[in-house]
Motif scaffolding. Structure first.
Motif, mmCIF file in Angstrom:
data_model
loop_
_atom_site.group_PDB
_atom_site.id
_atom_site.type_symbol
_atom_site.label_atom_id
_atom_site.label_comp_id
_atom_site.label_asym_id
_atom_site.label_seq_id
_atom_site.Cartn_x
_atom_site.Cartn_y
_atom_site.Cartn_z
ATOM 1 N N VAL A 193 13.827 -3.693 2.426
ATOM 2 C CA VAL A 193 14.014 -2.279 2.120
ATOM 3 C C VAL A 193 12.927 -1.828 1.149
ATOM 4 N N PRO A 194 12.609 -0.532 1.137
ATOM 5 C CA PRO A 194 11.577 -0.036 0.223
ATOM 6 C C PRO A 194 12.117 0.153 -1.190
ATOM 7 N N GLY A 195 11.212 0.297 -2.130
ATOM 8 C CA GLY A 195 11.595 0.546 -3.515
ATOM 9 C C GLY A 195 10.721 -0.241 -4.471
ATOM 10 N N THR A 196 11.028 -0.110 -5.748
ATOM 11 C CA THR A 196 10.326 -0.857 -6.789
ATOM 12 C C THR A 196 11.215 -1.996 -7.246
ATOM 13 N N PHE A 197 10.743 -3.215 -7.063
ATOM 14 C CA PHE A 197 11.489 -4.406 -7.428
ATOM 15 C C PHE A 197 10.874 -4.987 -8.704
ATOM 16 N N ILE A 198 11.723 -5.242 -9.693
ATOM 17 C CA ILE A 198 11.252 -5.650 -11.010
ATOM 18 C C ILE A 198 11.262 -7.170 -11.132
ATOM 19 N N LEU A 199 10.111 -7.726 -11.516
ATOM 20 C CA LEU A 199 9.968 -9.159 -11.753
ATOM 21 C C LEU A 199 10.210 -9.415 -13.233
ATOM 22 N N VAL A 200 11.071 -10.385 -13.545
ATOM 23 C CA VAL A 200 11.395 -10.637 -14.947
ATOM 24 C C VAL A 200 11.571 -12.127 -15.219
ATOM 25 N N ASP A 201 11.435 -12.474 -16.485
ATOM 26 C CA ASP A 201 12.045 -13.688 -17.013
ATOM 27 C C ASP A 201 13.467 -13.279 -17.367
ATOM 28 N N HIS A 202 14.459 -13.900 -16.717
ATOM 29 C CA HIS A 202 15.839 -13.458 -16.907
ATOM 30 C C HIS A 202 16.428 -13.901 -18.242
ATOM 31 N N SER A 203 15.663 -14.548 -19.090
ATOM 32 C CA SER A 203 16.009 -14.575 -20.510
ATOM 33 C C SER A 203 15.646 -13.170 -20.989
ATOM 34 N N ILE A 204 16.551 -12.218 -20.802
ATOM 35 C CA ILE A 204 16.245 -10.832 -20.497
ATOM 36 C C ILE A 204 15.583 -10.066 -21.635
ATOM 37 N N PHE A 205 15.820 -10.432 -22.897
ATOM 38 C CA PHE A 205 15.137 -9.731 -23.975
ATOM 39 C C PHE A 205 13.629 -9.971 -23.924
ATOM 40 N N ARG A 206 13.237 -11.100 -23.328
ATOM 41 C CA ARG A 206 11.797 -11.334 -23.151
ATOM 42 C C ARG A 206 11.203 -10.297 -22.206
ATOM 43 N N ALA A 207 11.987 -9.895 -21.199
ATOM 44 C CA ALA A 207 11.491 -8.936 -20.214
ATOM 45 C C ALA A 207 11.340 -7.549 -20.816
ATOM 46 N N PHE A 208 12.398 -7.047 -21.437
ATOM 47 C CA PHE A 208 12.413 -5.656 -21.862
ATOM 48 C C PHE A 208 11.952 -5.447 -23.290
ATOM 49 N N ASN A 209 11.779 -6.520 -24.051
ATOM 50 C CA ASN A 209 11.368 -6.368 -25.439
ATOM 51 C C ASN A 209 10.135 -7.173 -25.824
ATOM 52 N N LYS A 210 9.694 -8.097 -24.940
ATOM 53 C CA LYS A 210 8.514 -8.892 -25.278
ATOM 54 C C LYS A 210 7.454 -8.870 -24.186
ATOM 55 N N GLY A 211 7.753 -8.249 -23.035
ATOM 56 C CA GLY A 211 6.698 -8.018 -22.056
ATOM 57 C C GLY A 211 6.757 -8.764 -20.747
ATOM 58 N N ALA A 212 7.734 -9.673 -20.554
ATOM 59 C CA ALA A 212 7.781 -10.468 -19.321
ATOM 60 C C ALA A 212 8.396 -9.652 -18.184
ATOM 61 N N LEU A 213 7.638 -8.663 -17.745
ATOM 62 C CA LEU A 213 8.133 -7.729 -16.744
ATOM 63 C C LEU A 213 6.987 -7.303 -15.844
ATOM 64 N N GLY A 214 7.221 -7.324 -14.540
ATOM 65 C CA GLY A 214 6.242 -6.853 -13.575
ATOM 66 C C GLY A 214 6.933 -6.051 -12.487
ATOM 67 N N MET A 215 6.155 -5.537 -11.553
ATOM 68 C CA MET A 215 6.724 -4.700 -10.494
ATOM 69 C C MET A 215 6.130 -5.070 -9.142
ATOM 70 N N LEU A 216 6.980 -5.041 -8.128
ATOM 71 C CA LEU A 216 6.568 -5.159 -6.732
ATOM 72 C C LEU A 216 6.991 -3.872 -6.043
ATOM 73 N N LYS A 217 6.019 -3.087 -5.592
ATOM 74 C CA LYS A 217 6.314 -1.800 -4.954
ATOM 75 C C LYS A 217 6.227 -1.963 -3.439
ATOM 76 N N VAL A 218 7.346 -1.684 -2.780
ATOM 77 C CA VAL A 218 7.463 -1.888 -1.343
ATOM 78 C C VAL A 218 7.574 -0.530 -0.649
ATOM 79 N N GLU A 219 6.709 -0.312 0.328
ATOM 80 C CA GLU A 219 6.730 0.926 1.107
ATOM 81 C C GLU A 219 7.286 0.665 2.495
ATOM 82 N N GLY A 220 7.909 1.684 3.070
ATOM 83 C CA GLY A 220 8.407 1.548 4.432
ATOM 84 C C GLY A 220 9.665 2.347 4.662
ATOM 85 N N GLU A 221 10.211 2.210 5.864
ATOM 86 C CA GLU A 221 11.403 2.948 6.249
ATOM 87 C C GLU A 221 12.645 2.364 5.573
#
Length: 494
Positions: free
Chosen positions: A309-337
């Motif tokens: 499915v399309p959308g923006t999928f977030i890549l994280v270290d699921h030790s989650i404060f690292r993702a949202f407070n220390k930078g371990a976060l990326g994005m995979l943007k998927v296009e399509g129907e």
């Protein structure tokens, strides 16, 4: 009867011995196969294609084993850890992680390690794919302005980490000296539509997260494993915004995921996706239908999944404060129907009544209207700060600085100061899609906040009267007026 028991024992003994022999010969065969790669003749010679993250060289495919010449240059360069924060990285090939090396079993690798003359430090390289003392480190210590050459045979297929092993080893790795080398099996890996290269690393700076200026490495924090930054590909936002990974609906994505450390393990997860296959620790064993995979410091994994499915999928270290407070976060943007059978999006947005829609109760007297005493501006600011610390702090941070490339700043925000009604609407109804704040683009999702008119007025008054904003005072009546208007339509997020 005794004869029968004796016969059964003999049969059981025979099968046990058979299993032992099968195991023995299987291990021996595996050992022999590994040894046989030593005897594969390398035919011809070629120079290895090296790529900077998040890209990888073209697949090996079914090519024969060859003499593969790798030219790797070490560079000590100043880069940006996050907006306004400078850091001096020590790199293999000018990037963090270092250049991706792609080989196959049986290759004879001739490795040229060059230390740029402008560098200050000696360095070497330890490749986990090497069978030999120090993984090559004992043969490759090289001073600035010099070059070392050594060779090795690739004997084991898999995805391997390489790193600097010059003392103090931890400091060299912590400054970004790590990367991945892939040894493909005979015939190559199965083809996929997209391949990407990511490595997680933890960084230790004298200043705290986001503290501006040039930040040197902090050995004391590193020893205590108190990372200021935990990031993908060397910096906050390396895989976000216009640097996001991309794919189309129906494509299969393979990620070569490594963890340089030096200290922390990674709990790698893609929000909204399930890994169809995971090569555990980068080896032969494949696990299927995995949500989160653990990658040790100095280890790796290969993950594969099909995007449906399309959308923006977030890549994280699921030790989650690292993702949202220390930078371990990326994005995979998927296009399509879109495929509503797989994912519908929001179907209903209604009122939730825990006891049902027709709650029964004892008759009550005439309700007395509740009176609210208007707060002074200082009282609003105090109440708003308490609410901000409970609700908004994690994303927008203590000084309203936000998280670069993920959550926009509230401090000196042209977006907020230009239109208070818009800011009220964002709090009440949420916000998604691309916006520009202080000249930088952000594309994320802010959920609507379940606040009363008074609470929304208080928290916004605190924000407007902090961090260099324009001191606008928001009243509950103003919030009520905005709430009465139709909520703006937003794009459906996946």
């Amino acid at each position: 009867m005794k004869t029968s028991v004796k016969l059964n024992r003999q049969i059981r003994g025979f099968f046990i011995m058979l299993l032992v022999l099968v195991g023995f010969f299987s291990c021996k065969r595996g050992s022999d196969e590994a040894k046989n790669y030593q005897n594969i003749e390398a035919k011809g010679q070629q120079t290895a294609e090296l790529t900077a993250p998040p890209f990888v060289p073209k697949a090996v495919g079914d090519r024969e084993a060859t003499k593969l010449v790798v030219n790797m240059e070490i560079k000590e360069i100043e880069g940006e850890m996050v907006d306004g924060v400078k850091y001096t990285y020590w790199t293999f090939g000018g990037s963090v992680p270092g250049s991706f090396i792609r080989t196959r079993v049986g290759d004879e690798v001739e490795f040229h390690l060059k230390n740029h003359p402008d560098n200050k430090m000696p360095h070497n390289i330890d490749l986990h794919a090497v069978t030999g003392p120090g993984g090559g480190a004992t043969s490759s210590l090289v001073a600035p302005g010099h070059e070392k050459v050594f060779s090795f045979k690739t004997l084991n297929p898999g995805l391997y980490v390489y790193h600097c092993a010059t003392a103090p080893v931890g400091m060299h790795i912590a400054n970004g000296m790590y990367g991945l080398i892939l040894v493909e099996p005979e015939g190559g890996l199965p083809p996929v539509d997209k391949e990407y290269y990511i490595m997680q690393g933890d960084f230790y700076t004298k200043g705290s997260y986001g503290e501006q200026g040039s930040q040197p490495f902090d050995m004391d924090k590193a020893i205590k494993e108190q990372a200021d930054y935990v990031v993908f590909n060397g910096k906050v936002g390396a895989l976000a915004g216009d640097k996001s990974l991309t794919a189309k609906v129906g494509e299969t994505v393979r990620i070569y995921m490594g963890n340089g450390g030096p200290n922390l393990v990674s709990s790698f997860h893609v929000i909204g996706e399930i890994f169809d296959k995971v090569h555990i620790e980068g080896g032969d064993m494949i696990n299927e239908n995995v949500q989160t995979t653990l990658i040790p410091a100095g280890g790796s994994a290969i993950v594969e999944f099909k995007v449906d499915v399309p959308g923006t999928f977030i890549l994280v270290d699921h030790s989650i404060f690292r993702a949202f407070n220390k930078g371990a976060l990326g994005m995979l943007k998927v296009e399509g129907e879109e495929n509503k059978k797989l994912y519908s999006g929001t179907i209903q947005d209604g009122i939730y009544l825990p006891e049902g829609g027709t709650i029964q109760g004892m008759p009550k007297g005439k309700a007395v209207p509740k009176t609210t005493v208007a707060k002074t501006v200082p009282e609003q600011i105090k109440a708003g700060k308490e609410l901000f610390d409970r609700t908004c702090y994690a994303c927008h941070q203590s000084e309203g600085q936000g998280i670069p490339n993920a959550f926009p700043p509230l401090a000196k925000s042209d977006y907020l100061n230009a239109n208070p009604d818009r800011a009220i609407g964002a709090v009440l109804h949420g916000l998604s899609g691309e916006i520009t704040v202080n000249g930088k683009k952000f594309n994320n999702v802010m959920t609507s906040q379940n606040l009363t008119d008074e609470q929304a007025a208080d928290v916004l008054t605190y924000i407007y009267n902090s961090w260099g904003n324009n001191k606008t005072v928001i009243t509950p009546a103003k919030v009520k007026a905005v709430r009465a208007k139709p909520a703006p339509k937003v794009a459906q997020e996946h």
